[in-house]
Design a protein around this motif. Sequence first.
Motif, PDB file in Angstrom:
ATOM      1  N   UNK A 126       0.829  -1.202   0.000  1.00 13.88           N
ATOM      2  CA  UNK A 126       0.000   0.000   0.000  1.00 13.88           C
ATOM      3  C   UNK A 126       0.866   1.256   0.000  1.00 13.88           C
ATOM      4  N   UNK A 127       0.413   2.256  -0.715  1.00 12.04           N
ATOM      5  CA  UNK A 127       1.126   3.530  -0.775  1.00 12.04           C
ATOM      6  C   UNK A 127       0.363   4.592  -0.001  1.00 12.04           C
ATOM      7  N   UNK A 128       1.099   5.413   0.723  1.00  9.64           N
ATOM      8  CA  UNK A 128       0.474   6.528   1.418  1.00  9.64           C
ATOM      9  C   UNK A 128      -0.032   7.542   0.387  1.00  9.64           C
ATOM     10  N   UNK A 129      -1.175   8.112   0.645  1.00 11.88           N
ATOM     11  CA  UNK A 129      -1.677   9.171  -0.226  1.00 11.88           C
ATOM     12  C   UNK A 129      -0.850  10.446  -0.014  1.00 11.88           C
ATOM     13  N   UNK A 130      -0.964  11.361  -0.950  1.00 15.72           N
ATOM     14  CA  UNK A 130      -0.211  12.608  -0.843  1.00 15.72           C
ATOM     15  C   UNK A 130      -0.586  13.366   0.433  1.00 15.72           C
ATOM     16  N   UNK A 131      -1.880  13.390   0.746  1.00 14.45           N
ATOM     17  CA  UNK A 131      -2.343  14.118   1.928  1.00 14.45           C
ATOM     18  C   UNK A 131      -1.785  13.500   3.208  1.00 14.45           C
ATOM     19  N   UNK A 132      -1.770  12.175   3.283  1.00 14.05           N
ATOM     20  CA  UNK A 132      -1.272  11.515   4.488  1.00 14.05           C
ATOM     21  C   UNK A 132       0.235  11.707   4.634  1.00 14.05           C
ATOM     22  N   UNK A 133       0.953  11.662   3.539  1.00 21.01           N
ATOM     23  CA  UNK A 133       2.391  11.933   3.591  1.00 21.01           C
ATOM     24  C   UNK A 133       2.657  13.347   4.100  1.00 21.01           C
ATOM     25  N   UNK A 134       1.834  14.286   3.658  1.00 20.98           N
ATOM     26  CA  UNK A 134       1.999  15.672   4.103  1.00 20.98           C
ATOM     27  C   UNK A 134       1.716  15.783   5.599  1.00 20.98           C
ATOM     28  N   UNK A 135       0.691  15.077   6.053  1.00 22.86           N
ATOM     29  CA  UNK A 135       0.363  15.103   7.487  1.00 22.86           C
ATOM     30  C   UNK A 135       1.509  14.524   8.313  1.00 22.86           C
ATOM     31  N   UNK A 136       2.032  13.391   7.905  1.00 20.82           N
ATOM     32  CA  UNK A 136       3.150  12.778   8.636  1.00 20.82           C
ATOM     33  C   UNK A 136       4.376  13.693   8.624  1.00 20.82           C
ATOM     34  N   UNK A 137       4.522  14.463   7.554  1.00 18.70           N
ATOM     35  CA  UNK A 137       5.670  15.347   7.426  1.00 18.70           C
ATOM     36  C   UNK A 137       5.684  16.474   8.444  1.00 18.70           C
ATOM     37  N   UNK A 138       4.524  16.868   8.962  1.00 17.57           N
ATOM     38  CA  UNK A 138       4.491  17.964   9.937  1.00 17.57           C
ATOM     39  C   UNK A 138       4.566  17.452  11.369  1.00 17.57           C
ATOM     40  N   UNK A 139       4.485  16.148  11.580  1.00 17.15           N
ATOM     41  CA  UNK A 139       4.495  15.604  12.933  1.00 17.15           C
ATOM     42  C   UNK A 139       5.839  15.899  13.598  1.00 17.15           C
ATOM     43  N   UNK A 140       5.803  16.687  14.675  1.00 22.50           N
ATOM     44  CA  UNK A 140       7.025  17.055  15.371  1.00 22.50           C
ATOM     45  C   UNK A 140       7.754  18.245  14.772  1.00 22.50           C
ATOM     46  N   UNK A 141       7.203  18.826  13.719  1.00 19.76           N
ATOM     47  CA  UNK A 141       7.872  19.936  13.036  1.00 19.76           C
ATOM     48  C   UNK A 141       7.548  21.260  13.727  1.00 19.76           C
ATOM     49  N   UNK A 142       8.511  22.180  13.664  1.00 17.39           N
ATOM     50  CA  UNK A 142       8.301  23.542  14.160  1.00 17.39           C
ATOM     51  C   UNK A 142       8.146  24.500  12.985  1.00 17.39           C
ATOM     52  N   UNK A 143       7.065  25.242  13.002  1.00 15.45           N
ATOM     53  CA  UNK A 143       6.782  26.213  11.946  1.00 15.45           C
ATOM     54  C   UNK A 143       7.025  27.623  12.461  1.00 15.45           C
ATOM     55  N   UNK A 144       7.412  28.520  11.572  1.00 16.90           N
ATOM     56  CA  UNK A 144       7.280  29.926  11.925  1.00 16.90           C
ATOM     57  C   UNK A 144       5.873  30.354  11.505  1.00 16.90           C
ATOM     58  N   UNK A 145       5.500  31.571  11.816  1.00 19.08           N
ATOM     59  CA  UNK A 145       4.122  32.001  11.577  1.00 19.08           C
ATOM     60  C   UNK A 145       3.732  31.884  10.108  1.00 19.08           C
ATOM     61  N   UNK A 146       4.585  32.373   9.240  1.00 17.91           N
ATOM     62  CA  UNK A 146       4.260  32.355   7.812  1.00 17.91           C
ATOM     63  C   UNK A 146       4.137  30.925   7.288  1.00 17.91           C
ATOM     64  N   UNK A 147       5.045  30.061   7.688  1.00 16.03           N
ATOM     65  CA  UNK A 147       5.014  28.678   7.202  1.00 16.03           C
ATOM     66  C   UNK A 147       3.723  27.970   7.593  1.00 16.03           C
ATOM     67  N   UNK A 148       3.331  28.096   8.862  1.00 15.21           N
ATOM     68  CA  UNK A 148       2.118  27.416   9.313  1.00 15.21           C
ATOM     69  C   UNK A 148       0.880  28.004   8.640  1.00 15.21           C
ATOM     70  N   UNK A 149       0.820  29.327   8.527  1.00 12.75           N
ATOM     71  CA  UNK A 149      -0.332  29.959   7.885  1.00 12.75           C
ATOM     72  C   UNK A 149      -0.474  29.487   6.444  1.00 12.75           C
ATOM     73  N   UNK A 150       0.625  29.424   5.725  1.00 15.93           N
ATOM     74  CA  UNK A 150       0.584  28.978   4.329  1.00 15.93           C
ATOM     75  C   UNK A 150       0.232  27.499   4.231  1.00 15.93           C
ATOM     76  N   UNK A 151       0.721  26.692   5.183  1.00 15.37           N
ATOM     77  CA  UNK A 151       0.384  25.265   5.177  1.00 15.37           C
ATOM     78  C   UNK A 151      -1.117  25.062   5.384  1.00 15.37           C
ATOM     79  N   UNK A 152      -1.682  25.810   6.311  1.00 17.75           N
ATOM     80  CA  UNK A 152      -3.127  25.714   6.554  1.00 17.75           C
ATOM     81  C   UNK A 152      -3.916  26.105   5.307  1.00 17.75           C
ATOM     82  N   UNK A 153      -3.479  27.136   4.635  1.00 11.00           N
ATOM     83  CA  UNK A 153      -4.177  27.580   3.429  1.00 11.00           C
ATOM     84  C   UNK A 153      -4.053  26.558   2.302  1.00 11.00           C
TER      85      UNK A 153
END
Length: 286
Positions: A123-150
């Motif tokens: 089984x392959x992870x979907x693009x959305x799930x890979x993106x979710x796993x990629x932020x686990x434990x990550x630190x964002x600055x304000x701009x990065x997190x705002x853009x990720x949410x958008x």
Amino acid sequence: MTTELLNDSSALHEYTKAVQATEIQAFIQQQTNDTAVALPEGVKIADLEQYLENRRRYRGTMKTNLIGEFVEFVTSTIDGYSAYTGDNFPCFIDPQAMRAIAFFNLGDIDNPGHGDHQAKLSLQKTEAFQELLGINGKRFDQRQLAEWLEDWIDHLQTFAEDGTKELSLAASVAAIRRITIGTNAETTREEKTFGTRQSAMAEVEAKHKDQLPAFLKFTCEPYQGLQERTFTVRLSLITGEKPQISARIVRLETAQEDMAKELEEKLRSGFEDSEVRTFVGEFDHR
């Protein structure tokens, strides 16, 4: 053999080797029921199957990332193995790696097969799930997190500290962009989601007009063929010269266990009316 030849050490050596080879050959054939032979050093075996009109037997490996295709191929292929009983079509499921392998000609203890005709599911992870796993434990600055949410707005909901009050995503993004840091000396200590006060140190806390989100709900299909799931992400503000927001998926291990169980259930259900038997684990057929 003449006495003169026996007196020749080299001839005697060759004669001894020939006798030993004959004895070894007889022993090997006896022990293996004539299925193995001793070959002289340097002898190579050439397989001429490629020059035959047909292969000696049907074999190969089918690979797919889709559960439905895997089940369909396996169930349709076993019909061609009339020489084997239903007990000899095992499918081994590795839930940790989210993959499975089915053998068509493994055979059994009494009639072992080569096990080189297989079907593999990974089984392959979907693009959305890979993106979710990629932020686990990550630190964002304000701009990065705002853009990720958008960027992932179609998959997201934002919630307040109590985890039940849903916030407007647009308002949450705006609040994150407007985080400011102030200082105020104080002698108390209090831990909270968006600020930390430390005794005998400068108070550093987030000051914002709008309410910041404490939780994200991220909904996606994690693997192709598995049901859609909603994952909870905890956001925490890390104050300093520049504020950062950390993200952590809540109970990710539990979600992974549930997805593994779903894979097992789907395969067992798919093979329910066939002669395929499923097992959880790995099998080394060498």
